[in-house]
Structure formats: structure tokens, C-alpha cells
Enzyme design. Structure first.
Site, PDB file in Angstrom:
ATOM      1  N   TYR A 124     -43.499 -38.385   4.699  1.00  0.00           N
ATOM      2  CA  TYR A 124     -42.570 -39.259   3.984  1.00  0.00           C
ATOM      3  C   TYR A 124     -42.019 -40.338   4.929  1.00  0.00           C
ATOM      4  O   TYR A 124     -42.295 -41.511   4.753  1.00  0.00           O
ATOM      5  CB  TYR A 124     -41.384 -38.462   3.409  1.00  0.00           C
ATOM      6  CG  TYR A 124     -41.708 -37.400   2.401  1.00  0.00           C
ATOM      7  CD1 TYR A 124     -42.902 -37.366   1.706  1.00  0.00           C
ATOM      8  CD2 TYR A 124     -40.773 -36.400   2.120  1.00  0.00           C
ATOM      9  CE1 TYR A 124     -43.166 -36.368   0.768  1.00  0.00           C
ATOM     10  CE2 TYR A 124     -41.019 -35.411   1.182  1.00  0.00           C
ATOM     11  CZ  TYR A 124     -42.223 -35.394   0.518  1.00  0.00           C
ATOM     12  OH  TYR A 124     -42.463 -34.414  -0.398  1.00  0.00           O
ATOM     13  N   SER A 125     -41.168 -39.916   5.912  1.00  0.00           N
ATOM     14  CA  SER A 125     -40.430 -40.882   6.743  1.00  0.00           C
ATOM     15  C   SER A 125     -41.359 -41.771   7.554  1.00  0.00           C
ATOM     16  O   SER A 125     -42.431 -41.343   7.990  1.00  0.00           O
ATOM     17  CB  SER A 125     -39.525 -40.134   7.727  1.00  0.00           C
ATOM     18  OG  SER A 125     -38.730 -39.212   7.059  1.00  0.00           O
ATOM     19  N   SER A 157     -42.698 -32.682  10.459  1.00  0.00           N
ATOM     20  CA  SER A 157     -42.629 -31.289  10.924  1.00  0.00           C
ATOM     21  C   SER A 157     -43.957 -30.592  10.647  1.00  0.00           C
ATOM     22  O   SER A 157     -44.520 -30.735   9.558  1.00  0.00           O
ATOM     23  CB  SER A 157     -41.517 -30.531  10.202  1.00  0.00           C
ATOM     24  OG  SER A 157     -40.307 -31.215  10.323  1.00  0.00           O
ATOM     25  N   GLU A 240     -37.202 -29.136  -1.678  1.00  0.00           N
ATOM     26  CA  GLU A 240     -36.918 -29.153  -0.238  1.00  0.00           C
ATOM     27  C   GLU A 240     -35.415 -28.919   0.002  1.00  0.00           C
ATOM     28  O   GLU A 240     -35.026 -28.123   0.861  1.00  0.00           O
ATOM     29  CB  GLU A 240     -37.347 -30.501   0.355  1.00  0.00           C
ATOM     30  CG  GLU A 240     -37.166 -30.540   1.861  1.00  0.00           C
ATOM     31  CD  GLU A 240     -37.767 -31.791   2.500  1.00  0.00           C
ATOM     32  OE1 GLU A 240     -38.427 -32.573   1.801  1.00  0.00           O
ATOM     33  OE2 GLU A 240     -37.554 -31.960   3.709  1.00  0.00           O
TER      34      GLU A 240
HETATM   35  C1  LIG Z   1     -35.664 -31.522  12.103  1.00  0.00           C
HETATM   36  C2  LIG Z   1     -36.163 -32.620  11.206  1.00  0.00           C
HETATM   37  C3  LIG Z   1     -37.351 -32.467  10.528  1.00  0.00           C
HETATM   38  C4  LIG Z   1     -37.850 -33.508   9.742  1.00  0.00           C
HETATM   39  N1  LIG Z   1     -39.055 -33.318   9.110  1.00  0.00           N
HETATM   40  C5  LIG Z   1     -39.582 -34.334   8.401  1.00  0.00           C
HETATM   41  C6  LIG Z   1     -40.866 -34.177   7.801  1.00  0.00           C
HETATM   42  O1  LIG Z   1     -41.510 -33.138   7.908  1.00  0.00           O
HETATM   43  N2  LIG Z   1     -41.398 -35.230   7.139  1.00  0.00           N
HETATM   44  C7  LIG Z   1     -40.721 -36.402   6.996  1.00  0.00           C
HETATM   45  O2  LIG Z   1     -41.257 -37.301   6.363  1.00  0.00           O
HETATM   46  N3  LIG Z   1     -39.491 -36.590   7.555  1.00  0.00           N
HETATM   47  C8  LIG Z   1     -38.916 -35.567   8.263  1.00  0.00           C
HETATM   48  N4  LIG Z   1     -37.684 -35.740   8.843  1.00  0.00           N
HETATM   49  C9  LIG Z   1     -37.050 -37.044   8.773  1.00  0.00           C
HETATM   50  C10 LIG Z   1     -35.808 -37.123   7.932  1.00  0.00           C
HETATM   51  O3  LIG Z   1     -36.087 -37.008   6.560  1.00  0.00           O
HETATM   52  C11 LIG Z   1     -35.153 -38.471   8.279  1.00  0.00           C
HETATM   53  O4  LIG Z   1     -34.769 -38.417   9.645  1.00  0.00           O
HETATM   54  C12 LIG Z   1     -33.945 -38.744   7.423  1.00  0.00           C
HETATM   55  O5  LIG Z   1     -34.305 -38.977   6.081  1.00  0.00           O
HETATM   56  C13 LIG Z   1     -33.140 -39.962   7.956  1.00  0.00           C
HETATM   57  O6  LIG Z   1     -33.953 -41.063   8.146  1.00  0.00           O
HETATM   58  P1  LIG Z   1     -33.939 -41.869   9.529  1.00  0.00           P
HETATM   59  O7  LIG Z   1     -34.122 -40.880  10.640  1.00  0.00           O
HETATM   60  O8  LIG Z   1     -34.927 -42.973   9.402  1.00  0.00           O
HETATM   61  O9  LIG Z   1     -32.467 -42.445   9.669  1.00  0.00           O
HETATM   62  P2  LIG Z   1     -31.896 -43.767   8.994  1.00  0.00           P
HETATM   63  O10 LIG Z   1     -32.278 -43.821   7.561  1.00  0.00           O
HETATM   64  O11 LIG Z   1     -32.255 -44.920   9.855  1.00  0.00           O
HETATM   65  O12 LIG Z   1     -30.336 -43.502   9.073  1.00  0.00           O
HETATM   66  C14 LIG Z   1     -29.588 -43.662  10.282  1.00  0.00           C
HETATM   67  C15 LIG Z   1     -28.145 -43.318   9.991  1.00  0.00           C
HETATM   68  O13 LIG Z   1     -27.620 -44.225   9.009  1.00  0.00           O
HETATM   69  C16 LIG Z   1     -27.081 -43.518   7.894  1.00  0.00           C
HETATM   70  N5  LIG Z   1     -27.374 -44.246   6.653  1.00  0.00           N
HETATM   71  C17 LIG Z   1     -28.532 -44.822   6.285  1.00  0.00           C
HETATM   72  N6  LIG Z   1     -28.438 -45.364   5.068  1.00  0.00           N
HETATM   73  C18 LIG Z   1     -27.192 -45.117   4.633  1.00  0.00           C
HETATM   74  C19 LIG Z   1     -26.473 -45.422   3.436  1.00  0.00           C
HETATM   75  N7  LIG Z   1     -27.048 -46.084   2.402  1.00  0.00           N
HETATM   76  N8  LIG Z   1     -25.191 -45.003   3.330  1.00  0.00           N
HETATM   77  C20 LIG Z   1     -24.585 -44.327   4.365  1.00  0.00           C
HETATM   78  N9  LIG Z   1     -25.205 -44.018   5.511  1.00  0.00           N
HETATM   79  C21 LIG Z   1     -26.488 -44.402   5.653  1.00  0.00           C
HETATM   80  C22 LIG Z   1     -27.820 -42.171   7.899  1.00  0.00           C
HETATM   81  O14 LIG Z   1     -27.065 -41.167   7.272  1.00  0.00           O
HETATM   82  C23 LIG Z   1     -27.973 -41.914   9.405  1.00  0.00           C
HETATM   83  O15 LIG Z   1     -26.794 -41.330   9.929  1.00  0.00           O
HETATM   84  C24 LIG Z   1     -37.144 -34.720   9.622  1.00  0.00           C
HETATM   85  C25 LIG Z   1     -35.911 -34.874  10.295  1.00  0.00           C
HETATM   86  C26 LIG Z   1     -35.431 -33.842  11.080  1.00  0.00           C
HETATM   87  C27 LIG Z   1     -34.120 -34.026  11.794  1.00  0.00           C
END
Ligand SMILES: Cc1cc2nc3c(=O)[nH]c(=O)nc-3n(C[C@H](O)[C@H](O)[C@H](O)COP(=O)(O)OP(=O)(O)OC[C@H]3O[C@@H](n4cnc5c(N)ncnc54)[C@H](O)[C@@H]3O)c2cc1C
Length: 397
Positions: A124-125, A157, A240
Site C-alpha cells: 500500500y504505502s 511488512s 487490518e
Molecule cells: C510497523 C509498521 C508496519 C507497516 N507495515 C506496512 C505494510 O505492510 N504495508 C504498507 O503498505 N504500509 C505499512 N506501514 C506503513 C503505514 O501504513 C504508514 O506508515 C502510515 O499509513 C503513515 O504513512 P507515512 O509513514 O507515509 O506518514 P505520513 O502520511 O507522511 O504522515 C506523517 C505524519 O503526519 C500526520 N498526518 C498526515 N496526514 C494528516 C492529516 N490529514 N491530519 C492529521 N495528521 C496527518 C500523520 O499522522 C503522521 O504523524 C507500516 C508502518 C509501520 C510503522
């Protein structure tokens, strides 16, 4: 054909007798991304007995049971500490493919996923699309009886042990961002899938960045209709979010009691009034959240709102952080001595750090708050200036 359902008592007796005859325990797998031949053999038996997905149709290894009867099976498995039951409540790939997949995909995947013969991961991400998941740029283009995918995913992951990935990709850049997405199952073992591990705050490297270059997907591995991937994704995310936190309590060395009261007793801290106060708070929150999750799962099973899952996920993230602080207080200054030489401190620190998994993965705490505000409390929606623009016209870095 109508089948007569058993009563809960009859079923409980049946499952208890079956487990007494069949279940002899299993050595643990190395971690939750791995499996063992013995575990696969056990899961084969659970599937064959109809206990893995009791609410599913009979043709897909189910028993067409209502959720209440399926819960009877799960309770007996839980009591025996036996894995594999009630995956119809938890498995992201199995439930998503059953709901939206083609017959070919169901035939190729469902049995192997339920028995862990095949493992899956989530594509996804992306570097520019996490919270704003509808902004993914990885692109799938139709080419005869296959799709060709190019792009990059991140934080994946379990990618190293996965046989398939559940992918959200852009199939149309000329419509608004949510409308140009499609959902696929990608076979992982092919050229063009380049997996690079990323080290996490816990020191593990279970998640990865994955580069996709001319990766091929058979046409019938499209899940749901072309351009309707956002809807499929919402179903997958609801599963999930319902399981987030379940795996976050497994410690690395198994050196400390899972039961927090027991841990405080073992460490001679049970009489400390501050520890007692914090213990009571955490245990009460756990109990409340279990009740809320039961409510959310019941609502989801009846096809109504799954937004309540977000309440449970947000609460679980807070509870895991509170547990992490409490364990650290209970273990005291010893937690400064981290590392494999001190398994107790290492486990306490690992669990405190691992709590961040639930605050970020599957949608961050902030995003859950937005969902709760908009869909549970009915507050006005966050402004989204790019929602109706063709994705090609959306400004990107
Ligand atoms: C242990 C772990 C396992 C994971 N496994 C997977 C996986 O298997 N597959 C996969 O695809 N992804 C996975 N992820 C990714 C995870 O889904 C993303 O990290 C998460 O959705 C946040 O996206 P980002 O890291 O791009 O942060 P960003 O979207 O860049 O966000 C950065 C910060 O800004 C805040 N923010 C962003 N937009 C808003 C808003 N509109 N309002 C308020 N605050 C906001 C967020 O809360 C965060 O604090 C995993 C993450 C972790 C930590």
C-alpha cells in the site's frame, strides 16, 4: 439444501472432543512472518474440519454458520491455545479475496493462505502516499491478459517471506485520485520485485522498501473491478484495523509475564500504590476496549459501519503505550541495561518501542481521529482541495 445448525452446546462438545483428539501443541515459528511444516500440517486439519472459516460458504471450506456459532469454535481454540480457527474474522487476504476475487484467484489463493502454505504482504504505502493513500503513484497498465506494474512501495511488512502481495495501484491518471485505483494480488516470486529491508526502532528489519519494475500480474488477479480499488481497500483495511495490536504483545525473548499483575508480583512491586493505580487503569482500559472491539466486529459482520474499528485501533495504541510505560516502571532501572545479555530489560524495552507499530501502521492515530470525528461523531469533513481533480493535475513534489 437446508442444513440443521447445531446448538452452541452441541458444537462446543464437538470442538472440545476434536481438539482433545487432535491438538498436541506446536513449537513456535521463528516469528510471525515465518511458519513451519508442522504448523502447516495442523492448519490443514483445522481447514478440513471446517473450523478455520466457519461463517464462509461450504464450497470454500466453511460451514455457513452464523457468527455466534463461529465464536463458540474460536473460544474452544483459544482455551486450548490452538491456532487457526476463525480466520473469517481476521485474515486480511482471505476475506478480501473471498469478497471480491475472481473464481480463479479464490481457487489459487484461499486454501493456501488459510493453511499458511502461501504468505502475503501489503503493497500500500509509498514514499509520497501513506496517510494520503489515495495518492499512490505505482501504476498498473493492462497488456492483453496481464497487467504490468511499475513503481515503489515502502514499509512493506513481511515482504521477504511473502509469496503474494495485496497491491493498490493507479490504473487511471485522468480521473480523481480515489477513482483511478485498482486492487490486485501480485505473485512475488518473479523478476522485477526488488526487496530491500529497513531497520526499525526495535532493531528488527521486518519491513522493507520494494521496487517494482515491469512486474506481471495475471488479468484474473485483479480484485474487484478496475477503478474500484478504493472500495476493496476499505474492506481490507477494516480487517487490518480489527487485528492491530493483537501481535504487538509478543515479546522477543518471552522472559517476562504477559500478565501485568503477575509481572508486578514477580518483581515485588505489587504493593506499590502508584504501580497498583496504573495497573488498574491499564486493565480497565483493556477490558473496555475488548468490549468495544466486540461491538465493532459484530457491526462489521452485519455489514454496517466499520468506522468503530478506528476507535478500537486508536484505543489499542494508547493502551500499548501505557503498558510499555508500566512495564518499564515495574522493571525499574534494570531496563537501562538493554541488549541480548539482559532478556528482561530487552523484552520490556522491545514492547515499549513496539507500541509505535500500532500508532502508525494501518493508518496513524491522527488519521483514526479524523475518521472518528467525521464518520462516528458526524463532524464536518476535512477540506480536500484535490479530491475532484484528475490525478494527473494534482500538484506533487
Ligand atoms: C510497523 C509498521 C508496519 C507497516 N507495515 C506496512 C505494510 O505492510 N504495508 C504498507 O503498505 N504500509 C505499512 N506501514 C506503513 C503505514 O501504513 C504508514 O506508515 C502510515 O499509513 C503513515 O504513512 P507515512 O509513514 O507515509 O506518514 P505520513 O502520511 O507522511 O504522515 C506523517 C505524519 O503526519 C500526520 N498526518 C498526515 N496526514 C494528516 C492529516 N490529514 N491530519 C492529521 N495528521 C496527518 C500523520 O499522522 C503522521 O504523524 C507500516 C508502518 C509501520 C510503522
Amino acid at each position: 439444501m437446508t442444513t440443521t445448525l447445531p446448538t452452541a452446546d452441541q458444537l462446543r462438545e464437538e470442538v472440545r472432543a476434536w481438539l482433545a483428539a487432535e491438538w498436541t501443541g506446536l513449537a513456535p515459528a521463528e516469528d510471525r512472518w515465518s511458519t513451519t511444516p508442522e504448523r502447516i500440517a495442523w492448519l490443514e486439519k483445522v481447514v478440513a474440519a471446517g473450523y478455520a472459516v466457519p461463517t464462509w460458504p461450504v464450497e470454500w471450506s466453511g460451514r455457513a454458520y452464523p457468527a455466534e456459532l463461529a465464536d463458540v469454535i474460536a473460544a474452544e481454540f483459544d482455551a486450548a491455545n490452538a491456532p487457526g480457527a476463525r480466520q473469517d474474522k481476521y485474515s486480511i487476504p482471505a476475506n478480501t479475496v473471498l469478497a471480491f476475487g475472481t473464481e480463479k484467484l479464490k481457487n489459487d489463493l484461499l486454501h493456501d493462505v488459510l493453511t499458511e502454505r502461501s504468505r502475503t504482504c501489503l503493497f500500500y504505502s509509498e514514499p509520497g502516499a501513506g496517510s494520503d493513500l489515495a495518492g499512490v503513484r505505482t501504476t498498473a497498465v493492462r497488456d492483453g491478459d496481464r497487467w504490468i506494474v511499475n513503481g515503489q512501495k515502502v514499509w512493506t511488512s513481511g515482504a521477504k517471506t511473502a509469496d503474494y502481495a495485496l497491491l493498490i495501484a493507479r490504473t487511471d491518471w485522468d480521473v480523481p485520485k480515489h477513482k483511478g485505483l485498482s486492487y490486485f494480488v501480485v505473485p512475488m516470486h518473479q523478476p522485477g520485485v526488488d526487496i530491500r529491508p529497513l531497520v526499525q526502532i526495535t532493531g528488527e528489519a521486518h519491513f522493507n522498501e520494494v521496487f517494482l519494475t515491469d512486474v506481471e500480474i495475471p488479468a484474473d488477479y485483479l480484485v474487484g473491478d478496475e477503478g474500484k480499488g478504493w472500495r476493496v481497500l476499505q474492506t481490507a483495511l477494516a480487517y487490518e484495523r480489527s487485528i492491530m495490536g493483537d501481535g504487538a504483545r509478543a515479546s522477543r525473548h518471552g522472559s517476562i509475564a504477559d500478565d501485568l499483575v503477575e509481572l508486578a508480583r514477580e518483581r515485588g512491586r505489587l504493593a506499590d500504590p502508584v504501580i497498583r493505580d496504573n495497573l488498574a487503569t491499564v486493565l480497565a482500559l483493556r477490558e473496555l476496549n475488548a468490549l468495544n472491539n466486540a461491538r465493532a466486529k459484530a457491526a462489521a459482520e452485519q455489514g454496517t459501519s466499520s468506522s468503530v474499528m478506528s476507535l478500537g485501533k486508536l484505543a489499542m495504541s494508547g493502551i500499548l503505550h501505557a503498558e510499555g510505560r508500566l512495564r518499564t516502571d515495574i522493571a525499574g532501572p534494570e531496563t537501562l541495561l538493554a541488549g541480548d545479555d539482559n532478556p528482561v530489560a530487552d523484552d520490556v524495552n522491545f514492547l515499549a518501542l513496539n507500541a509505535f507499530f500500532t500508532s502508525i501502521g494501518g493508518g496513524t492515530d491522527q488519521i483514526q481521529r479524523t475518521i472518528i470525528a467525521e464518520r462516528v461523531l458526524g463532524l464536518p469533513k476535512e477540506p480536500e482541495i484535490d479530491r475532484d481533480l484528475p490525478f494527473r493535475a494534482v500538484r506533487r513534489s
